[in-house]
Scaffold this active site. Sequence first.
Site, PDB file in Angstrom:
ATOM      1  N   ASP A  18      85.086   1.433  24.031  1.00 54.37           N
ATOM      2  CA  ASP A  18      84.724   1.628  25.435  1.00 54.37           C
ATOM      3  C   ASP A  18      85.073   3.060  25.852  1.00 54.37           C
ATOM      4  O   ASP A  18      86.070   3.615  25.406  1.00 54.37           O
ATOM      5  CB  ASP A  18      85.499   0.634  26.308  1.00 54.37           C
ATOM      6  CG  ASP A  18      85.194   0.860  27.777  1.00 54.37           C
ATOM      7  OD1 ASP A  18      83.998   0.825  28.122  1.00 54.37           O
ATOM      8  OD2 ASP A  18      86.126   1.108  28.555  1.00 54.37           O
ATOM      9  N   HIS A  32      83.524   8.628  24.900  1.00 51.26           N
ATOM     10  CA  HIS A  32      83.469  10.082  25.048  1.00 51.26           C
ATOM     11  C   HIS A  32      84.706  10.645  25.741  1.00 51.26           C
ATOM     12  O   HIS A  32      84.929  11.843  25.735  1.00 51.26           O
ATOM     13  CB  HIS A  32      82.207  10.496  25.823  1.00 51.26           C
ATOM     14  CG  HIS A  32      82.113   9.844  27.162  1.00 51.26           C
ATOM     15  ND1 HIS A  32      81.689   8.537  27.290  1.00 51.26           N
ATOM     16  CD2 HIS A  32      82.420  10.280  28.400  1.00 51.26           C
ATOM     17  CE1 HIS A  32      81.742   8.207  28.580  1.00 51.26           C
ATOM     18  NE2 HIS A  32      82.168   9.241  29.265  1.00 51.26           N
ATOM     19  N   ASP A  69      76.199  -2.268  31.586  1.00 51.52           N
ATOM     20  CA  ASP A  69      76.481  -1.457  32.778  1.00 51.52           C
ATOM     21  C   ASP A  69      75.236  -0.777  33.340  1.00 51.52           C
ATOM     22  O   ASP A  69      75.322   0.048  34.220  1.00 51.52           O
ATOM     23  CB  ASP A  69      77.614  -0.437  32.524  1.00 51.52           C
ATOM     24  CG  ASP A  69      77.537   0.182  31.149  1.00 51.52           C
ATOM     25  OD1 ASP A  69      76.453   0.119  30.549  1.00 51.52           O
ATOM     26  OD2 ASP A  69      78.547   0.726  30.677  1.00 51.52           O
TER      27      ASP A  69
END
Length: 1532
Positions: free
Chosen positions: A526, A529, A627
């Site tokens: 999750d 980045h 999402d």
Amino acid sequence: MGHSKQIRILLLNEMEKLERTLFRLEQGFELQFRLGPTLQGKAVTVYTNYPLPGEAFNREKFHSLEWENPTEREDDSDKYCKLNLQQAGSFQYYFLQGNEKSGGGYIVVDPILRVGADNHVLPLDCVTLQTFLAKCMGPLDEWESRLMVAKESGYNMIHFTPLQTLGLSRSCYSLADQLELNPDFSRPNKKYTWTDVGQLVQKLKKEWNILCITDVVYNHTAANSRWLQEHPESAYNLVNSPHLKPAWVLDRALWHLSCDVAEGKYKDRGVPALIENDHQMNCIRKIIWEDVFPKIQLWEFFQVDVHKAVEQFRGLLTQENRKTTRPDPNHHLKIIQDPEYRRLGCTVDMNVALATFIPHDNGPAAINECCNWFRKRIEELNSEKHQLMNYHQEQAVNCLLGNVFYERLAGHGPKLGPVTRKHPLVTRYFTFPFEDISLSAEESMIHVPNKACFLMAHNGWVMGDDPLRNFAEPGSDVYLRRELICWGDSVKLRYGKKPEDCPYLWAHMKKYTEITATYFQGVRLDNCHSTPLHVAEYMLDAARKLQPNLYVVAELFTGSEDLDNVFVTRLGISSLIREAMSAYDSHEEGRLVYRYGGEPVGSFVQPCLRPLMPAIAHALFMDITHDNECPIVHRSAYDALPSATLVSMACCASGSTKGYDELVPHQISVVSEERFYTKWNPAASPSNAGEVNSQSGIIAARCAINKLHQELGAKGFIQVYVDQVDADIVAVTRHSPSIHQSVVSVSRTAFRNPKTSFYSKEVPQMCIPGKIEEVVLEARTVERNTAPYKKDANSINGIPNIMVEIREHIQLNESKIVKHAGVTTKGPNEYIQEIEFENLSPGSVIVFRVSLDPHAQAAVGILRNHLTQFSPHFKSGSLAVDNADPILKIPFASIASRLTLAELNQVLYRCESEEQEDGGGCYNIPNWLPLKYAGLQGLMSVLAEIRPKNDLGHPFCDNLRSGDWMIDYVSNRLISRSGTIAEVGKWLQAMFFYLKQIPRYLIPCYFDAILIGAYTTLLDVAWKQMSSFVQNGSTFVKHLSLGSVQMCGVGRFPSLPLLSPSLTDVPCRLNEITREKEQCCVSLAAGLPHFSAGIFRCWGRDTFIALRGLLLITGRYLEARNIILAFASTLRHGLIPNLLGEGTHARYNCRDAVWWWLQCIQDYCKMVPNGLDILNCPVSRMYPTDDSVPLSAGTVDQPLFEVIQEAMQRHMQGIQFRERNAGPQIDRNMKDEGFNISAGVDEETGFVYGGNRFNCGTWMDKMGESDRARNKGIPATPRDGSAVEIVGLSKSAVRWLLELSQKNIFPYHYVTVKRHGKFVRVSYDEWNRKIQENFEKLFYVSEDPSDVNEKHPNLVHKRGIYKDSYGASSPWCDYQLRPNFTIAMVVAPELFTTQKAWKALEIAEKKLLGPLGMKTLDPDDMVYCGTYDNALDNDNYNLAKGFNYHQGPEWLWPVGYFLRAKLYFSRLMGPETTAKTVFLVKNVLSRHYVHLERSPWKGLPELTNENGQYCPFSCETQAWSIAAVLETLYDL
């Protein structure tokens, strides 16, 4: 050819850092590291952390790899070290040159996923994943009934959001305890544990064939995590991150402002609790600038206390024993930030202050003045900090108002309503676990450690930030500038650089990772980045210890593929999540399908051993992620089916999110959704919101497309073609390159709602090549008559009144979507089905299974069957038949093995002019270029360029698809010849018979496969006929040796004079016109394409410079003998001709060819078994006397040794004659005196000399041609006198004849000449001694300026070199530095003193050595010019019409002699020098290897321009260039 192990080659290049390049490999592959050209010859060591067999992976533990050299031979072209990849993950390699790190990168090895009771492999491209929010699953005992929906929908992988205890916000990603199972899954009377979860996951894997993965969240933890109170050091708090104090003060001030707004205190200043318009926003801006910022004075955290600093400075100035320091101009007074960030706590360096502000005496006035200057400077510095803070505050206000606008005013925002304590004006950036008190009282807490440690920074994300930078670390102002889009429920975790920096946190998260890896087959990283790379690496290493084939997926928002690759390569991410929702129209969605996987339809077959190419990350392509916003809102409910189909046709992993298939018309929020998912009940009614079955939403169609996706992945449908039929219709073809079946899906997307937008009834007709076997499925999104959607209170329900009508595996005529299907043909063997649609309404899909028509299918099968003799790759899909052409029953290798090397020259090579002589020509590709060769190499050179890139749009492929011209050219050209060549042509023709029956789009791929099989077989046949040096040699040696096949051929007309009829083993053929037997000896072309045919093919000098390398070293002894004897027959005036002109048109205008000829006879005698026999071979003299007419073969025969003696005798006697037919008819540029030829031997020195200033008798033979520049008829480089290489060659010949005569093998001990009317004998011994005694004395340019042997000390330009000539008519020419002395070093090394030779070679290396060739003149010489342009005619005497041909351009063949000389003398200099020289040789030759591999001519050029630049006037491949490099490798 037969090996099928997949091997990839990674070429290492100097200083090449490939950390951002993704190299993907599979388990079972072999990876070979090989040296690129910059590294060949160097001591390179490759290190990797890929574990040794039987060892566990340790990221920090590197070991070196052993080099293997399969041929253990002369060069590094085949040297490699290898890894057998048997383990998944990310592995690093780097390499050292000596002790210097010189480059490196990462490789990623894909995991192998296994599923089912039998543990069968699930290929990554077969994955069909569905995401579930764990908190919507209900108690664990109800999970099966909810997961059954995924099973019945055909998914084979489930992704759960975290299963851990959630924080107060109830967000799926804000975890209160990473180690504890969410208690919501238990019942009051039954507590479930991780073991229960593990059992369920195992059941899904073994019984349902479904794998499970879940998230790992490393960046943050819920603000209410209990362990965080015990270990506040795990967060960024105001104790360990004091740089956040100013941001915290601002955050609290904004919280107090928010509370005041909520209580209506700012209503009278235009800001009510409910913010509804821009005016109120502007009022907020005004209040912050007027009330908040002035009150909190953030700039003070960055400023110096002026009064305190001035007093301290004054104290230092008035000290008794103050040392005065000199001012340093590089040290300016600047503010030193207070590490504790106290108000006005910053300081300045008082030493710099004292050195900057110096009083002119010690009186109080001077001290005061000095302090005032100091005060003024401090105030200036403070004011700079104030301005910087102003700049930060402007950004903070803008970000804050942007946030308010999104949350309260924006149409697409959450519209939070009035400001309250629950929904403040802006999200808080820091935790505050205390009661609110006044702002100033709160501020005092930041300096009280046991309170400040609980003031922790929240996590969030920063738009457009550098993902490799941590935004909470010092140096970042993100919190102060309010640039963080903040998650107010989660605290950002602070790991530091290594586990020792925060031991509890690392241990806690490692345990969390191990729990996950114990029970799940994969993880989703999750917020990847923003995860510190070193943390993720550490955690994934722990996970892979427990789950070696861990499937790692992540979604990256870096915005750049380059940065994505940093994460993919370092972490070994198996698949990157890609979203179809990012497409704004169907065309873009189709482009994504093509982008994320597969190769073009009809792609070339790639060899098993091939270069490792950079890849793009494997995709997990999702129609929607959890999402994303809901596609029903963004597009329409009708688009669910066509977009899901498009995504699932992509050649990669595919996925979706629970709720998409049920048509849930809103986003299922990861934060606020508390209802449960529906359960599976086959008998469920549409009105029951808590249950679904195959009639619900698009579930039935989803099941079909998931099954299809898995079938296409498992059966190798790896080729993809996407066709945008119209604005809304996208057709995707998946093709299997082995069975040539296709599956074609046609989707009519519905990005706009069909009820409210116009869609045309007319759908374009579609053409599908081949024969439609069946309709795999057709499905339409339709409405049904049930109650409309109403959001249920307990279950996450979808739209009940939209469903899918689906029919599977039906015949075309049963279809309700296809109106009519006609068959038309395109060309003789290509059937096309024309499809007319009638009910392809928006939201419909139809999928066809298509085969080739039966005739073409059989042809492909037969082709594949015959291709299996070359590669096992073609076994699948092959078809054995009995009634094929009988020639195909013979393996190609046994036909080819009967070809001679001379015949291979015709099959493989022959340039345009050679082919024209035979009445043909090279194939010309329309809209492109003619091929370089008529033979197979011409085609292979183009295919080698386009195959690795799969450039199917190349004109070459277009030409193949458009018609059979090229195919027929290849076979007919060979059939028109006779013997075995025609047999090869007939075999190709028989293969092409089937090739022509397959669809045109497949022809390039199979044409290539046939040719590559034939070509590689023919090369093997060539090498088998060569010497063991070639057969056991490296790839480089083998490819160079093909130069021998390329240059040596027999044309339609003989190029060589006929040999004596009494020679027995001369090759013969039947003349097609006279039907009589005639000799057909191969002749050696000087270079292609300019010197390849007719009178200009054969040159004495070129032939004998190239003969040792191309014929003797390759073992072609008979051909070498025949060429030596043929030229011997043309001896006249004691010379061998330059231009041979079949002997009858020979020109005797060169002084060196005869010495090169003698050198070759010497080499022949030494290298060939029983080589001395050649001395007694009969030579048929064409010109027994200088004035004979040309005699036919057999008229006057003489043994070769007599001809040799004649050449020696004539030289000693002195040669003088005028060329026959002198004048413009034989040379239109030569001046009259130039036709006068002279040569002889100096009585004193024994040096051969000759020439005059109007002719050029050595290899540097450029004659001026420009009237305009006035150089016509003047040689650029006459090199008259004694040219150094001729002296060396003559010394070699004299020495050799002396040795032979001493052994009585050569009957003459001396030459007899007439001097002053008397016959005089000069013995070979005396001649040899004279040259030996005088050479270094007269040729060496001494480093001692007063050397007595130096005739012209004023002309010396460089010392420590050897002259280029001795006794030139222009004395300065003797002193020019050129590469010719290296030739003498190789053939007569005894003339040179080792030390002097070495020095001269070093100068030559420094001044003359270029990338591929040797500069032909010292670049310091005033006439040096390195660029040859034969077409240029201007006023420049030194350049016009290519006058500088040998005045600088870099010729290749002298490099061979330079390197061989260096090797020879280095061995005399000692082992260290030898090792360095071997490196130099390998390194220089590696550039030739690269050129050879890349050249479409598969050769080495005659010359290059300055510094290796391409010269368009050069021959593309030159015999002596290839020969000289081969000789160097032979010496190595």
